[in-house]
Design a protein around this motif. Structure first.
Motif, mmCIF file in Angstrom:
data_model
loop_
_atom_site.group_PDB
_atom_site.id
_atom_site.type_symbol
_atom_site.label_atom_id
_atom_site.label_comp_id
_atom_site.label_asym_id
_atom_site.label_seq_id
_atom_site.Cartn_x
_atom_site.Cartn_y
_atom_site.Cartn_z
ATOM 1 N N TYR A 135 -3.316 11.998 8.117
ATOM 2 C CA TYR A 135 -4.720 11.150 7.266
ATOM 3 C C TYR A 135 -6.013 12.590 7.114
ATOM 4 N N ILE A 136 -6.441 13.398 8.394
ATOM 5 C CA ILE A 136 -8.061 13.731 9.059
ATOM 6 C C ILE A 136 -7.587 15.325 7.893
ATOM 7 N N ASN A 137 -6.327 15.724 8.220
ATOM 8 C CA ASN A 137 -6.353 16.924 7.780
ATOM 9 C C ASN A 137 -6.765 17.030 5.933
ATOM 10 N N SER B 22 -5.259 5.027 14.007
ATOM 11 C CA SER B 22 -3.809 5.903 13.816
ATOM 12 C C SER B 22 -3.738 5.557 14.840
ATOM 13 N N ALA B 23 -3.949 5.419 16.616
ATOM 14 C CA ALA B 23 -4.133 5.857 17.227
ATOM 15 C C ALA B 23 -3.668 4.253 17.728
ATOM 16 N N PRO C 135 0.704 13.517 14.933
ATOM 17 C CA PRO C 135 0.675 13.028 13.313
ATOM 18 C C PRO C 135 0.388 12.143 12.091
ATOM 19 N N LEU C 136 0.159 11.061 12.564
ATOM 20 C CA LEU C 136 -0.289 9.810 11.793
ATOM 21 C C LEU C 136 -1.998 9.637 11.764
ATOM 22 N N ALA C 137 -2.330 10.832 12.772
ATOM 23 C CA ALA C 137 -4.216 10.918 12.625
ATOM 24 C C ALA C 137 -3.734 12.223 11.871
ATOM 25 N N ARG C 138 -3.120 13.164 12.469
ATOM 26 C CA ARG C 138 -3.877 14.032 11.669
ATOM 27 C C ARG C 138 -3.436 14.320 9.663
ATOM 28 N N VAL D 185 -14.758 14.475 3.924
ATOM 29 C CA VAL D 185 -15.355 13.563 4.429
ATOM 30 C C VAL D 185 -15.362 13.742 5.930
ATOM 31 N N SER D 186 -16.961 12.846 6.543
ATOM 32 C CA SER D 186 -17.498 13.896 7.542
ATOM 33 C C SER D 186 -16.894 13.543 8.552
ATOM 34 N N GLU D 187 -17.215 14.189 9.684
ATOM 35 C CA GLU D 187 -16.269 14.359 10.865
ATOM 36 C C GLU D 187 -16.190 12.636 11.861
ATOM 37 N N ALA D 188 -17.115 12.351 11.963
ATOM 38 C CA ALA D 188 -17.943 10.659 12.084
ATOM 39 C C ALA D 188 -16.711 9.740 12.012
ATOM 40 N N ILE D 189 -16.289 9.516 10.266
ATOM 41 C CA ILE D 189 -15.398 8.703 10.327
ATOM 42 C C ILE D 189 -13.829 9.382 9.818
ATOM 43 N N LEU D 190 -13.436 10.030 9.982
ATOM 44 C CA LEU D 190 -12.527 11.458 10.181
ATOM 45 C C LEU D 190 -11.919 10.807 11.515
#
Length: 226
Positions: free
Chosen positions: A51-53, A72-73, A46-49, A60-65
Protein backbone atom coordinates in the motif's frame (compact mmCIF):
# COMPACT_ATOMS: atom_id res chain seq x y z
CA UNK A 1 6.44 -14.63 36.37
CA UNK A 2 8.98 -13.00 34.05
CA UNK A 3 7.43 -10.68 31.49
CA UNK A 4 8.66 -10.76 27.89
CA UNK A 5 7.64 -8.69 24.88
CA UNK A 6 7.88 -10.32 21.47
CA UNK A 7 8.20 -8.06 18.44
CA UNK A 8 7.44 -10.09 15.30
CA UNK A 9 8.30 -8.86 11.81
CA UNK A 10 5.18 -8.50 9.69
CA UNK A 11 6.98 -10.28 6.85
CA UNK A 12 6.95 -13.45 8.99
CA UNK A 13 3.15 -13.37 9.10
CA UNK A 14 2.20 -12.02 5.67
CA UNK A 15 1.56 -13.66 3.35
CA UNK A 16 0.22 -16.14 5.94
CA UNK A 17 1.74 -19.60 6.06
CA UNK A 18 -0.12 -22.28 8.01
CA UNK A 19 3.00 -24.19 9.03
CA UNK A 20 4.66 -21.06 10.39
CA UNK A 21 1.57 -20.04 12.34
CA UNK A 22 1.38 -23.50 13.91
CA UNK A 23 5.07 -23.41 14.90
CA UNK A 24 4.67 -19.92 16.31
CA UNK A 25 1.65 -20.93 18.39
CA UNK A 26 3.50 -24.00 19.71
CA UNK A 27 6.49 -21.83 20.62
CA UNK A 28 4.34 -19.32 22.46
CA UNK A 29 2.53 -22.11 24.29
CA UNK A 30 5.90 -23.57 25.37
CA UNK A 31 7.01 -20.14 26.62
CA UNK A 32 3.83 -19.86 28.68
CA UNK A 33 4.42 -23.32 30.10
CA UNK A 34 7.91 -22.20 31.14
CA UNK A 35 6.26 -19.54 33.29
CA UNK A 36 6.69 -16.47 31.07
CA UNK A 37 4.00 -13.83 30.71
CA UNK A 38 3.92 -12.43 27.18
CA UNK A 39 2.97 -9.38 25.20
CA UNK A 40 3.27 -9.34 21.41
CA UNK A 41 3.68 -6.60 18.81
CA UNK A 42 3.39 -7.30 15.08
CA UNK A 43 4.69 -5.23 12.16
CA UNK A 44 2.92 -4.38 8.92
CA UNK A 45 5.40 -6.19 6.67
CA UNK A 46 4.76 -6.61 2.93
CA UNK A 47 1.07 -5.82 3.33
CA UNK A 48 1.93 -2.33 4.55
CA UNK A 49 4.68 -1.84 1.98
CA UNK A 50 2.40 -2.77 -0.94
CA UNK A 51 0.00 0.00 0.00
CA UNK A 52 2.64 2.50 1.06
CA UNK A 53 4.88 2.14 -1.98
CA UNK A 54 1.97 2.41 -4.41
CA UNK A 55 0.36 5.42 -2.74
CA UNK A 56 3.67 7.20 -2.15
CA UNK A 57 4.13 7.26 -5.93
CA UNK A 58 0.69 8.88 -6.11
CA UNK A 59 1.97 11.66 -3.79
CA UNK A 60 -0.04 10.63 -0.72
CA UNK A 61 1.42 12.31 2.38
CA UNK A 62 3.69 10.43 4.78
CA UNK A 63 1.21 11.05 7.61
CA UNK A 64 -1.54 9.21 5.70
CA UNK A 65 0.89 6.47 4.71
CA UNK A 66 1.66 6.00 8.41
CA UNK A 67 -2.03 5.34 9.00
CA UNK A 68 -2.00 2.67 6.28
CA UNK A 69 1.01 1.10 7.97
CA UNK A 70 -0.78 1.09 11.33
CA UNK A 71 -3.90 -0.56 9.92
CA UNK A 72 -1.83 -3.17 8.05
CA UNK A 73 0.01 -4.06 11.25
CA UNK A 74 -3.30 -4.26 13.10
CA UNK A 75 -4.64 -6.72 10.53
CA UNK A 76 -1.54 -8.91 10.97
CA UNK A 77 -2.01 -8.64 14.74
CA UNK A 78 -5.65 -9.67 14.47
CA UNK A 79 -4.74 -12.78 12.48
CA UNK A 80 -2.18 -13.76 15.11
CA UNK A 81 -4.42 -13.07 18.10
CA UNK A 82 -7.20 -15.13 16.52
CA UNK A 83 -4.77 -18.00 15.95
CA UNK A 84 -3.55 -17.82 19.57
CA UNK A 85 -7.01 -18.30 21.09
CA UNK A 86 -7.58 -19.21 23.97
CA UNK A 87 -4.27 -17.64 25.06
CA UNK A 88 -5.36 -14.40 23.44
CA UNK A 89 -8.60 -12.95 22.09
CA UNK A 90 -9.37 -11.81 18.53
CA UNK A 91 -9.16 -8.15 19.44
CA UNK A 92 -6.32 -5.73 18.74
CA UNK A 93 -5.93 -3.07 21.46
CA UNK A 94 -6.19 0.52 20.29
CA UNK A 95 -4.41 1.95 23.32
CA UNK A 96 -2.54 1.01 26.49
CA UNK A 97 -5.70 0.86 28.61
CA UNK A 98 -7.17 -1.92 26.45
CA UNK A 99 -3.76 -3.59 26.35
CA UNK A 100 -3.45 -3.70 30.13
CA UNK A 101 -7.00 -5.00 30.51
CA UNK A 102 -6.11 -7.98 28.32
CA UNK A 103 -2.72 -8.52 29.98
CA UNK A 104 -4.13 -8.31 33.52
CA UNK A 105 -6.69 -10.97 32.61
CA UNK A 106 -3.74 -13.32 32.03
CA UNK A 107 -4.17 -13.20 28.26
CA UNK A 108 -1.64 -12.19 25.60
CA UNK A 109 -2.24 -8.73 24.12
CA UNK A 110 -1.29 -8.65 20.44
CA UNK A 111 -0.71 -5.13 19.14
CA UNK A 112 -0.12 -3.60 15.74
CA UNK A 113 0.54 0.10 15.33
CA UNK A 114 -0.73 2.74 17.73
CA UNK A 115 -0.17 6.19 16.25
CA UNK A 116 1.46 7.90 13.23
CA UNK A 117 5.18 8.53 13.52
CA UNK A 118 5.83 5.49 15.69
CA UNK A 119 7.10 2.24 14.24
CA UNK A 120 5.85 -1.02 15.69
CA UNK A 121 9.34 -1.29 17.19
CA UNK A 122 8.45 1.79 19.23
CA UNK A 123 5.15 0.16 20.17
CA UNK A 124 7.07 -2.87 21.49
CA UNK A 125 9.07 -0.58 23.81
CA UNK A 126 5.90 1.19 24.95
CA UNK A 127 4.33 -2.19 25.68
CA UNK A 128 7.41 -3.30 27.63
CA UNK A 129 7.20 -0.15 29.76
CA UNK A 130 3.47 -0.59 30.32
CA UNK A 131 3.65 -4.19 31.55
CA UNK A 132 6.95 -3.77 33.41
CA UNK A 133 9.13 -5.89 31.14
CA UNK A 134 12.88 -5.27 30.78
CA UNK A 135 13.27 -7.62 27.81
CA UNK A 136 12.10 -7.35 24.21
CA UNK A 137 12.86 -10.14 21.74
CA UNK A 138 12.78 -8.77 18.21
CA UNK A 139 12.11 -11.53 15.67
CA UNK A 140 13.47 -10.53 12.25
CA UNK A 141 12.85 -12.29 8.96
CA UNK A 142 15.92 -14.10 7.69
CA UNK A 143 18.40 -11.82 9.50
CA UNK A 144 20.11 -13.24 12.57
CA UNK A 145 20.99 -9.99 14.31
CA UNK A 146 22.32 -6.48 13.82
CA UNK A 147 25.05 -5.85 11.26
CA UNK A 148 27.46 -2.97 10.78
CA UNK A 149 26.07 -2.43 7.26
CA UNK A 150 23.46 -4.05 5.04
CA UNK A 151 23.70 -7.80 5.86
CA UNK A 152 24.09 -8.52 2.13
CA UNK A 153 27.21 -6.36 1.98
CA UNK A 154 30.27 -8.67 2.07
CA UNK A 155 32.06 -6.17 4.32
CA UNK A 156 29.23 -6.17 6.85
CA UNK A 157 29.85 -7.86 10.20
CA UNK A 158 27.31 -9.23 12.63
CA UNK A 159 27.45 -7.73 16.12
CA UNK A 160 26.99 -9.90 19.20
CA UNK A 161 26.31 -6.85 21.38
CA UNK A 162 25.64 -3.20 20.71
CA UNK A 163 25.19 -0.26 23.06
CA UNK A 164 22.41 2.30 22.86
CA UNK A 165 24.96 4.78 21.54
CA UNK A 166 26.11 2.36 18.86
CA UNK A 167 22.52 1.74 17.79
CA UNK A 168 21.94 5.47 17.60
CA UNK A 169 24.76 5.78 15.08
CA UNK A 170 23.22 3.02 12.95
CA UNK A 171 19.79 4.67 13.08
CA UNK A 172 21.25 7.92 11.75
CA UNK A 173 22.01 6.10 8.50
CA UNK A 174 18.41 4.90 8.12
CA UNK A 175 15.53 6.57 6.30
CA UNK A 176 12.84 7.41 8.84
CA UNK A 177 9.81 7.35 6.53
CA UNK A 178 6.59 5.36 6.62
CA UNK A 179 7.29 1.67 6.08
CA UNK A 180 11.04 2.18 6.43
CA UNK A 181 11.85 1.26 10.01
CA UNK A 182 14.23 -1.68 9.75
CA UNK A 183 15.90 -1.65 13.19
CA UNK A 184 14.61 0.87 15.70
CA UNK A 185 13.40 4.39 15.14
CA UNK A 186 14.55 7.21 17.41
CA UNK A 187 11.39 7.02 19.49
CA UNK A 188 11.90 3.31 20.15
CA UNK A 189 15.52 3.83 21.15
CA UNK A 190 14.70 6.71 23.49
CA UNK A 191 12.09 4.60 25.28
CA UNK A 192 14.55 1.72 25.58
CA UNK A 193 17.14 4.10 27.03
CA UNK A 194 14.88 5.70 29.62
CA UNK A 195 13.66 2.34 30.93
CA UNK A 196 16.91 0.41 30.34
CA UNK A 197 15.18 -2.18 28.19
CA UNK A 198 17.31 -4.95 26.74
CA UNK A 199 16.49 -5.94 23.15
CA UNK A 200 17.62 -9.20 21.57
CA UNK A 201 17.43 -9.32 17.77
CA UNK A 202 17.10 -12.84 16.36
CA UNK A 203 16.10 -14.56 13.14
CA UNK A 204 12.45 -15.46 13.68
CA UNK A 205 12.09 -17.76 10.66
CA UNK A 206 12.29 -20.66 13.09
CA UNK A 207 10.09 -19.60 16.02
CA UNK A 208 11.78 -22.15 18.28
CA UNK A 209 14.83 -19.87 18.35
CA UNK A 210 12.82 -17.81 20.84
CA UNK A 211 12.86 -20.70 23.30
CA UNK A 212 16.63 -20.99 23.00
CA UNK A 213 16.94 -17.32 23.94
CA UNK A 214 14.64 -17.83 26.92
CA UNK A 215 16.83 -20.77 27.98
CA UNK A 216 19.85 -18.46 28.06
CA UNK A 217 21.58 -19.27 24.77
CA UNK A 218 23.57 -16.39 23.27
CA UNK A 219 21.88 -15.92 19.92
CA UNK A 220 21.53 -12.91 17.65
CA UNK A 221 22.49 -9.41 18.78
CA UNK A 222 21.88 -7.96 22.21
CA UNK A 223 21.15 -4.24 22.58
CA UNK A 224 22.14 -3.20 26.08
CA UNK A 225 23.02 -0.10 28.15
CA UNK A 226 26.73 0.68 28.43
Amino acid sequence: MEKIVMKISGSLLFPPDQKYYIKLKDTIENALNKGYKLGVVVGGGPLARYYINTLRELKVSEAILDILGIESARLNALSLSAMLYPYSIPKVPKDLTETLEIFNNNLIPVLGGLQPGHSTNAVSMILAEAIGSKNVINMLNGINGIYTKNPKDPESKKLDRISYEGMEELIKRMDQVAGGYELLDHVALEIAKRSKIRVIFIDGKNPETLLKVLDGEKIGTELVPE
